[in-house]
Write a protein that holds these residues in place. Structure first.
Motif, mmCIF file in Angstrom:
data_model
loop_
_atom_site.group_PDB
_atom_site.id
_atom_site.type_symbol
_atom_site.label_atom_id
_atom_site.label_comp_id
_atom_site.label_asym_id
_atom_site.label_seq_id
_atom_site.Cartn_x
_atom_site.Cartn_y
_atom_site.Cartn_z
ATOM 1 N N ASP A 168 0.740 -1.249 -0.014
ATOM 2 C CA ASP A 168 -0.087 0.120 0.075
ATOM 3 C C ASP A 168 0.746 1.350 -0.013
ATOM 4 O O ASP A 168 2.020 1.352 0.161
ATOM 5 N N ARG A 169 0.438 2.479 -0.025
ATOM 6 C CA ARG A 169 0.984 3.707 -0.148
ATOM 7 C C ARG A 169 1.790 3.913 1.254
ATOM 8 O O ARG A 169 2.688 4.737 1.071
ATOM 9 N N GLN A 170 1.638 3.329 2.222
ATOM 10 C CA GLN A 170 2.437 3.398 3.359
ATOM 11 C C GLN A 170 3.467 2.333 3.456
ATOM 12 O O GLN A 170 4.467 2.294 4.566
ATOM 13 N N GLY A 171 3.559 1.636 2.490
ATOM 14 C CA GLY A 171 4.925 0.559 2.368
ATOM 15 C C GLY A 171 4.333 -0.489 3.247
ATOM 16 O O GLY A 171 5.130 -1.303 3.300
ATOM 17 N N ARG A 172 2.925 -0.807 3.590
ATOM 18 C CA ARG A 172 2.816 -2.144 4.114
ATOM 19 C C ARG A 172 2.536 -3.181 3.303
ATOM 20 O O ARG A 172 1.879 -2.782 2.175
ATOM 21 N N TYR A 212 1.728 -2.490 -6.305
ATOM 22 C CA TYR A 212 1.366 -1.276 -5.601
ATOM 23 C C TYR A 212 -0.485 -1.100 -5.817
ATOM 24 O O TYR A 212 -0.718 -1.395 -6.616
ATOM 25 N N GLU A 266 -5.792 6.051 -3.422
ATOM 26 C CA GLU A 266 -5.154 6.751 -1.900
ATOM 27 C C GLU A 266 -5.406 5.606 -0.782
ATOM 28 O O GLU A 266 -4.723 5.622 0.103
ATOM 29 N N GLU A 267 -6.835 5.148 -0.596
ATOM 30 C CA GLU A 267 -7.233 4.483 0.580
ATOM 31 C C GLU A 267 -7.210 2.865 -0.138
ATOM 32 O O GLU A 267 -7.551 2.570 -1.173
#
Length: 166
Positions: free
Chosen positions: A57-61, A146, A150-151
């Motif tokens: 995800d966008r947070q790198g999780r 990826y 955004e969510e």
């Protein structure tokens, strides 16, 4: 129609071009690709190819799911190649859609690899007498994606194969 041995070999050789130190680990797979067998079929033993999707995800999780078939191991979404999978990449996308409910349009390939696998993991699988399967090896071709939005999308787990996600 699943990917041909030629297509699988092309993927493996491209991967080895980036990771030449893994040639010995993949030698048996390369040998199997020279035989007149479908290395993508679950019934091909003592080894066959599987595919997984590493979803970031966008947070790198990274998405991990608990697979029932492995006794609850927490792994990336993935599994066997089906007859309708035209490519190894398509199999990885189908698996993440089936197991986690993430639609293909929510996934973007990593720019750096342009659809090439990030890893080919070799791991042993214990015998499963209930399925009539002896112990064997999986060559798990892993692709990175990826999430495009955004969510993160809502996760909808496939109950018969998956018991949890994080």
């Amino acid at each position: 129609m699943p990917p041909s041995s030629t297509a699988v070999r092309k993927t493996v050789e491209a991967y080895l071009g980036r990771h030449p130190g893994e040639r010995d680990a993949l030698a048996e797979l390369l040998g199997a690709l020279d035989r007149p067998v479908d290395t993508t079929a679950r019934t091909t033993l003592p080894e066959h190819v599987t595919c997984s999707a590493v979803v970031i995800d966008r947070q790198g999780r990274v998405l991990h799911i608990r697979h029932r078939a492995t006794g609850g191991l927490i792994l990336a979404p993935g599994g066997y190649i089906e007859p309708q999978d035209r490519t190894l990449l398509a199999a990885a996308v189908r698996e993440v859609t089936e197991e986690a409910g993430i639609p293909p349009d929510a996934l973007c390939l990593t720019r750096q690899l342009l659809g090439s696998p990030i890893d080919i993991d070799v791991h042993g699988i214990d015998a499963s007498p209930s399925k009539g399967e002896p112990a064997h090896r999986h060559y798990d071709v892993r692709y990175a994606f990826y999430l495009s939005g955004e969510e993160p999308p809502t996760i909808a787990l496939q109950d018969e194969e998956v018991s949890g996600a994080q």
